[in-house]
Design an enzyme around this catalytic site. Structure first.
Site: not given
Ligand code: FE2
Length: 261
Positions: A40, A68
């Site tokens: 992130n 992600h």
């Molecule tokens: Fe995650």
């Protein structure tokens, strides 16, 4: 041997506090290797190649990730082509997925170590089995690589605990990431595996798991697509320090590290 593992670095605030604190933290804790989850790190979603290079430049040896990792498209060719393979994606994505889920290297002091990145399947994408993938990766590791650190990027506490007990005695540590909330359950399991359900986020805690609260609350109510922005206040660095015996790979201690501004 001491291993410092920094929990999910979220956005610019997360990167900034790592930059500010890492040198002092390393002088104080003297880790032989520093690792971090970075999925992130770019605006709260994914990571870009320049940010990977920056984090490596700060002395973080291996970067782990999770669901992600795919959010910034430019990371796909990087995952395929990177020299050194120090950015990992979860190992249990299907065969043919770009990138690698494991890294084997040596510290500057010459100690061999491995990092394995796995992702859970409860309340998450239905990828391959992390338990069987762990078995396969551990079977491939040379026996002299005794220090083995697993980042279990998962939503469900039960799945993280189950993996830790499954791997107890076979890896040095199973460290949870993804939920962004540090848990107070760090322990050494009977076989010598250090465990924590979640290291916690390195980012803004005045937020909902790192994001500005208003949009997240609104989305729960109206269920419409929303644009989430990284929050700004109460930035903290969350990490764990694992001490291991390199002769056996057993963990001797695990300690939570929290640093605010
Ligand atoms: Fe995650």
């Amino acid at each position: 041997m001491r291993i410092l593992f920094i929990g999910d670095i979220v956005g610019h605030p997360g990167r900034l506090i790592v930059k500010e604190k890492l040198e002092v933290l390393r002088a104080e804790l003297v880790p032989e290797v520093t690792l971090a989850n970075v999925e992130n790190a770019a605006g709260g979603f994914g990571i870009t190649p320049p940010l990977v290079e920056e984090l490596l430049d700060w002395g973080i040896a291996v970067l782990t990730s999770g669901n992600h990792i795919w959010d910034k498209k430019e990371i796909l060719p990087y995952l395929r082509e990177q020299a050194g393979g120090r950015l990992l994606r979860p190992a249990n994505y299907p065969p043919g997925t770009p990138g690698q889920g494991a890294y084997v290297g040596k510290t500057t002091g010459g100690t061999a170590y491995a990092v394995i990145n796995l992702q859970g399947r409860v309340f998450m994408p239905a990828i391959d089995c992390p338990f069987r993938k762990a078995d396969a990766l551990l079977a491939e590791l040379p026996p002299e690589v005794t220090v083995r650190i697993v980042d279990m990027h998962a939503e469900a506490t039960s799945e993280k605990q189950a993996l830790a007990w499954y791997l107890d005695g076979r890896v040095t540590a199973v460290l949870g990431t993804h939920t962004h909330v540090p848990t107070a359950d760090e322990a050494i399991l009977p076989g010598g595996t250090a465990y924590i359900t979640d290291i916690g986020m390195t980012g803004p805690y005045d937020s909902i798991i790192g994001m500005q609260r208003e949009a997240v609350v609104r989305k729960f109510i109206d269920q419409l697509p929303a644009r989430f922005e990284v929050a700004k206040a109460d930035v903290r660095l969350a990490a764990v320090l694992v001490e291991a015996d390199p002769a056996t790979g057993r963990a001797l201690s695990i300690r939570r590290i929290a640093q605010g501004r």
